[in-house]
Scaffold this motif. Structure first.
Motif, PDB file in Angstrom:
ATOM      1  N   ASP A   1       9.235  22.551  -9.913  1.00 58.59           N
ATOM      2  CA  ASP A   1       8.162  23.853  -9.760  1.00 58.59           C
ATOM      3  C   ASP A   1       8.930  25.211  -9.655  1.00 58.59           C
ATOM      4  OD1 ASP A   1       6.765  22.960 -11.449  1.00 58.59           O
ATOM      5  OD2 ASP A   1       5.161  22.923 -10.189  1.00 58.59           O
TER       6      ASP A   1
ATOM      7  N   ILE B   1       1.437   8.558  -6.000  1.00 55.97           N
ATOM      8  CA  ILE B   1       0.750   9.909  -5.468  1.00 55.97           C
ATOM      9  C   ILE B   1       1.814  10.858  -5.003  1.00 55.97           C
ATOM     10  CG2 ILE B   1      -0.453  11.038  -4.087  1.00 55.97           C
ATOM     11  CD1 ILE B   1      -2.564   8.005  -4.131  1.00 55.97           C
ATOM     12  N   ALA B   2       2.455  10.412  -3.865  1.00 61.00           N
ATOM     13  CA  ALA B   2       3.204  12.069  -3.164  1.00 61.00           C
ATOM     14  C   ALA B   2       4.257  12.133  -4.022  1.00 61.00           C
ATOM     15  CB  ALA B   2       3.884  10.715  -1.850  1.00 61.00           C
ATOM     16  N   LEU B   3       5.381  10.696  -4.031  1.00 60.23           N
ATOM     17  CA  LEU B   3       6.490  11.402  -4.793  1.00 60.23           C
ATOM     18  C   LEU B   3       6.703  11.866  -5.988  1.00 60.23           C
ATOM     19  CD1 LEU B   3       8.791   8.442  -3.422  1.00 60.23           C
ATOM     20  CD2 LEU B   3       8.548  10.288  -2.306  1.00 60.23           C
TER      21      LEU B   3
ATOM     22  N   VAL C   1       1.168  -1.196  -0.043  1.00 57.47           N
ATOM     23  CA  VAL C   1       0.096  -0.321   0.359  1.00 57.47           C
ATOM     24  C   VAL C   1       0.789   1.230   0.026  1.00 57.47           C
ATOM     25  CG1 VAL C   1      -1.708   1.394   1.246  1.00 57.47           C
ATOM     26  CG2 VAL C   1      -1.954  -1.245   1.514  1.00 57.47           C
ATOM     27  N   LEU C   2       1.705   0.900   0.876  1.00 59.46           N
ATOM     28  CA  LEU C   2       2.780   2.469   0.815  1.00 59.46           C
ATOM     29  C   LEU C   2       3.520   2.538  -0.377  1.00 59.46           C
ATOM     30  CD1 LEU C   2       3.208   4.096   2.942  1.00 59.46           C
ATOM     31  CD2 LEU C   2       5.502   2.608   4.156  1.00 59.46           C
ATOM     32  N   TYR C   3       3.702   1.309  -0.603  1.00 60.46           N
ATOM     33  CA  TYR C   3       4.843   1.784  -2.093  1.00 60.46           C
ATOM     34  C   TYR C   3       3.978   2.337  -3.106  1.00 60.46           C
ATOM     35  CZ  TYR C   3       7.419   1.065  -6.538  1.00 60.46           C
ATOM     36  OH  TYR C   3       8.133   1.200  -7.142  1.00 60.46           O
TER      37      TYR C   3
ATOM     38  N   VAL D   1       6.392  19.878  -7.239  1.00 60.94           N
ATOM     39  CA  VAL D   1       6.753  20.680  -6.434  1.00 60.94           C
ATOM     40  C   VAL D   1       7.867  20.925  -6.272  1.00 60.94           C
ATOM     41  CG1 VAL D   1       6.242  22.056  -4.219  1.00 60.94           C
ATOM     42  CG2 VAL D   1       4.499  20.247  -4.836  1.00 60.94           C
ATOM     43  N   LEU D   2       9.027  20.270  -6.684  1.00 61.03           N
ATOM     44  CA  LEU D   2      10.240  20.712  -6.054  1.00 61.03           C
ATOM     45  C   LEU D   2      11.193  21.681  -7.431  1.00 61.03           C
ATOM     46  CD1 LEU D   2      11.772  17.978  -3.956  1.00 61.03           C
ATOM     47  CD2 LEU D   2      11.811  20.636  -3.708  1.00 61.03           C
TER      48      LEU D   2
ATOM     49  N   VAL E   1       1.324   3.984  -2.498  1.00 61.94           N
ATOM     50  CA  VAL E   1       0.589   5.445  -2.437  1.00 61.94           C
ATOM     51  C   VAL E   1       2.306   6.134  -2.942  1.00 61.94           C
ATOM     52  CG1 VAL E   1       0.297   7.294  -0.447  1.00 61.94           C
ATOM     53  CG2 VAL E   1      -0.772   4.800  -0.595  1.00 61.94           C
ATOM     54  N   LEU E   2       3.197   5.793  -2.454  1.00 60.62           N
ATOM     55  CA  LEU E   2       4.343   6.631  -2.441  1.00 60.62           C
ATOM     56  C   LEU E   2       4.519   6.997  -4.114  1.00 60.62           C
ATOM     57  CD1 LEU E   2       6.858   6.511   0.415  1.00 60.62           C
ATOM     58  CD2 LEU E   2       4.878   7.959   0.313  1.00 60.62           C
TER      59      LEU E   2
ATOM     60  N   ARG F   1       4.061  13.817  -6.640  1.00 63.82           N
ATOM     61  CA  ARG F   1       3.959  15.521  -6.474  1.00 63.82           C
ATOM     62  C   ARG F   1       4.901  16.256  -6.016  1.00 63.82           C
ATOM     63  NH1 ARG F   1      -1.151  15.765  -1.550  1.00 63.82           N
ATOM     64  NH2 ARG F   1      -1.740  14.689  -3.944  1.00 63.82           N
ATOM     65  N   ILE F   2       5.722  15.830  -4.897  1.00 67.15           N
ATOM     66  CA  ILE F   2       6.677  16.331  -4.057  1.00 67.15           C
ATOM     67  C   ILE F   2       8.547  16.345  -5.263  1.00 67.15           C
ATOM     68  CG2 ILE F   2       8.379  16.684  -2.277  1.00 67.15           C
ATOM     69  CD1 ILE F   2       6.743  14.081  -0.920  1.00 67.15           C
ATOM     70  N   GLY F   3       8.143  15.595  -5.930  1.00 67.87           N
ATOM     71  CA  GLY F   3       9.350  16.168  -6.919  1.00 67.87           C
ATOM     72  C   GLY F   3       8.851  16.905  -8.342  1.00 67.87           C
TER      73      GLY F   3
END
Lengths: 250, 212
Positions: free
Chosen positions: B90, B79-81, B71-73, B87-88, B75-76, B83-85
Motif C-alpha cells: 500500500d 495474519i501478521a505477514l 501457533v506462531l507459524y 501495508v508495505l 499466526v504469522l 498484513r505487513i506485506g
C-alpha cells in the motif's frame, strides 16, 4: 548435594542450574504435557512475536508507528534475505523462515531477562529446529529436483578423479549440517549464560565484586549481540540450505 | 562446558552407582538424569553436568516447542505477514501515486506557465498595436492641424501682402497728388500760368523713375 556443586574457596557455583527444566506447579515428574518453565518461556517468546507483528501493526498505517516500523524492518530484512539467497521461488517458504527467525530472536532475547529460562540453550529445542530444517530441505530437494538433487554431492566442476572423494566429503558435510546448526545456537546461548552465572558467583566476594559486576555488564552487552547474531546466523543458514534444495549443483 | 561435564559426571556416577561412564553423550544424559532423580529425592534442585542432556525432559520440550512453532507459524502466515506485506505494498502504491500526481501537477504548472507567457506576449502585442494605432491617429491629426495652420498662414500672408500693396499704391497716389499740388503752387507763386495738365505731365515724368 556436594556432587552437583563445585565449592571453590567458599564460593558456590551453580552455573548450570538455570538450564534445568522444572514443572511450573509442584515438582512431580515431567511428562510430555507438563507445563514447565521451558513451555512458559517459549510461549512468552511466541506472545512477544505476536505482540510485535500482529498488535504492533494493527494500525496498518501508511506512516508507521514505532512498533510497526520495527515489525516492517524485521519483515523486510528476513524477506530480503530469503529473496537474495534463494531467489524468487524461495519466497514461498518465507513465512517458515520468518517464524524461525522471530522465535529464535525472541527466545534468545527474553532469556537475557534475569530469572528467565532460555529455551534456545536446550539442545533438544535447537536440535528439533535444525532437524526440521534438515528434513524439510532434504525432502523439498528431492521433490523439486528428483535425483538431480544428488548433483549437490557430485562436484562436476572438479577433476573427474577427485569427484568421488569430494562426494564423500560433501555427503558428510551435508549430514553434519543439522548437528552444527543446532549446537552452534545452543552452545552460544548456554556459554554466555553460564559465564554470566560464574561471574555472578564471584560478586559475593567484596574484593572481587566490582570486577565481577563490570564483567557481567560486559558479557551481558556481548550476549545482546550474540542473541541477535545467532538468530541471524540460524536463519541465514536455513536460507542457504533452502537454496541448495531449490538450486542443487554448484 | 564439556570439561565441566567430564569433571562432574564421574562424581555423579560414584554417588548414584547406577550407570557406568562412557564417552557417549547418551550415557552422560543418563548420568544427568540419574543425578536429577537424586536431586529430586533430596528435595534440592541443582544441576549435575549439563541439564540439557537430561533426556527425561526432551519429550516435554519438543512437544511444547512444536506447539509454539505451530501457533506462531499459523499466526504469522495467516495474519501478521499478509498484513505487513499489504501495508508495505500500500505504501509503495501511495508513494508511486503521489509521485505520479506530483508529475501531473508539474506538467500542469508548466502548462500554466506557458499559458501565462502566451497571455503576456499577446497583451504586449496588443499594446504595441494600440500604441501604433494611436500614433498613426495622432500623426494624422497632427498633419491635418499642420496643414490647416499652413493654409491659414498662407491666407494671412496673402492678405497682408494685399494690404501692403494697397498701402503702397495709395502712398504713391498721395505722393503724386502732393507733388502735383506742390508743383502747381510753386509755379503760381513764381508768377507762371498754371496749366493743370502740363504740370501733371511734368510731375509724372519726374516721378516715373522715383516711385516705381
Amino acid at each position: 548435594m556436594a556432587a552437583a556443586e563445585e565449592e571453590v574457596g567458599g564460593l558456590v557455583f551453580h552455573p548450570m542450574d538455570q538450564f534445568i527444566v522444572k514443572p511450573l506447579f509442584g515438582d512431580g515428574p515431567i511428562s510430555w504435557y507438563t507445563p514447565t518453565n521451558a513451555m512458559l518461556w517459549m510461549a512468552l517468546s511466541a506472545l512477544a512475536v505476536i505482540a510485535l507483528l500482529v498488535f504492533g501493526t494493527r494500525g496498518r498505517a501508511i506512516v508507521p508507528s514505532r512498533s510497526q516500523s520495527i515489525a516492517e524492518l524485521t519483515y523486510g530484512m528476513v524477506r530480503k534475505m530469503v529473496e537474495d539467497i534463494t531467489g524468487k521461488e524461495g519466497l514461498k517458504y518465507f513465512p517458515y523462515v520468518m517464524t524461525l527467525f522471530c522465535f529464535i530472536l525472541f527466545a534468545n532475547a527474553l532469556a537475557l531477562l534475569p530469572m528467565s529460562f532460555s529455551p534456545t540453550s536446550q539442545i533438544a529445542v535447537t536440535a528439533v529446529l535444525a532437524f526440521m530444517v534438515f528434513f524439510f530441505v532434504t525432502i523439498l530437494g528431492f521433490v523439486k529436483n528428483g535425483s538431480h538433487f544428488l548433483g549437490l554431492f557430485w562436484v562436476s566442476s572438479a577433476p573427474a578423479a577427485m569427484r568421488p572423494v569430494l562426494a564423500i566429503i560433501e555427503l558428510i558435510s551435508y549430514f553434519v549440517r543439522p548437528v552444527s546448526h543446532s549446537i552452534r545456537l545452543a552452545g552460544n546461548i548456554m556459554a554466555g549464560h553460564a559465564v554470566m552465572k560464574v561471574f555472578a558467583a564471584f560478586a559475593a566476594v567484596v574484593a572481587l565484586a566490582p570486577v565481577s559486576i563490570l564483567a557481567i555488564v560486559g558479557v551481558y552487552a556481548l550476549e545482546v549481540l550474540v542473541v541477535t547474531i545467532q538468530a541471524y546466523v540460524f536463519t541465514i543458514l536455513t536460507c542457504v540450505y533452502l537454496k541448495d534444495a531449490l538450486h542443487p549443483g554448484h | 562446558m564439556i570439561s565441566l561435564l567430564q569433571q562432574t559426571a564421574p562424581v555423579v556416577v560414584e554417588q548414584t552407582e547406577t550407570v557406568t561412564i562412557t564417552e557417549s553423550a547418551d550415557a552422560a544424559g543418563h548420568a544427568a538424569d540419574a543425578a536429577h532423580a537424586a536431586a529430586a529425592a533430596h528435595g534440592a534442585e541443582s544441576a549435575a553436568g549439563m541439564p540439557q542432556l537430561d533426556i527425561s525432559t526432551f519429550g516435554n520440550q519438543i512437544f511444547w516447542l512444536l506447539v509454539t512453532l505451530a501457533v506462531l507459524y499459523w499466526v504469522l502466515s495467516r495474519i501478521a505477514l499478509p498484513r505487513i506485506g499489504g501495508v508495505l505494498s500500500d505504501r509503495q502504491g501511495a508513494i508511486t501515486g503521489d509521485l505520479m500526481a506530483a508529475e501531473e501537477f508539474k506538467q500542469k504548472a508548466k502548462e500554466a506557465e506557458a499559458a501565462y507567457d502566451k497571455a503576456l506576449a499577446d497583451a504586449r502585442a496588443e499594446a504595441n498595436k494600440i500604441v501604433a494605432a494611436n500614433k498613426a491617429e495622432i500623426q494624422k491629426e497632427l498633419d491635418k492641424a499642420i496643414a490647416k495652420a499652413d493654409a491659414e498662414i498662407a491666407a494671412r500672408t496673402a492678405e497682408s501682402e494685399k494690404r501692403i500693396g494697397e498701402i503702397r499704391t495709395s502712398a504713391v497716389e498721395d505722393a503724386r497728388s502732393v507733388a502735383r499740388d506742390v508743383t502747381e503752387e510753386l509755379v503760381r507763386t513764381f508768377g507762371g500760368t498754371s496749366d493743370q495738365a502740363l504740370v501733371n505731365e511734368a510731375v509724372d515724368q519726374r516721378l516715373k523713375g522715383a516711385l516705381q
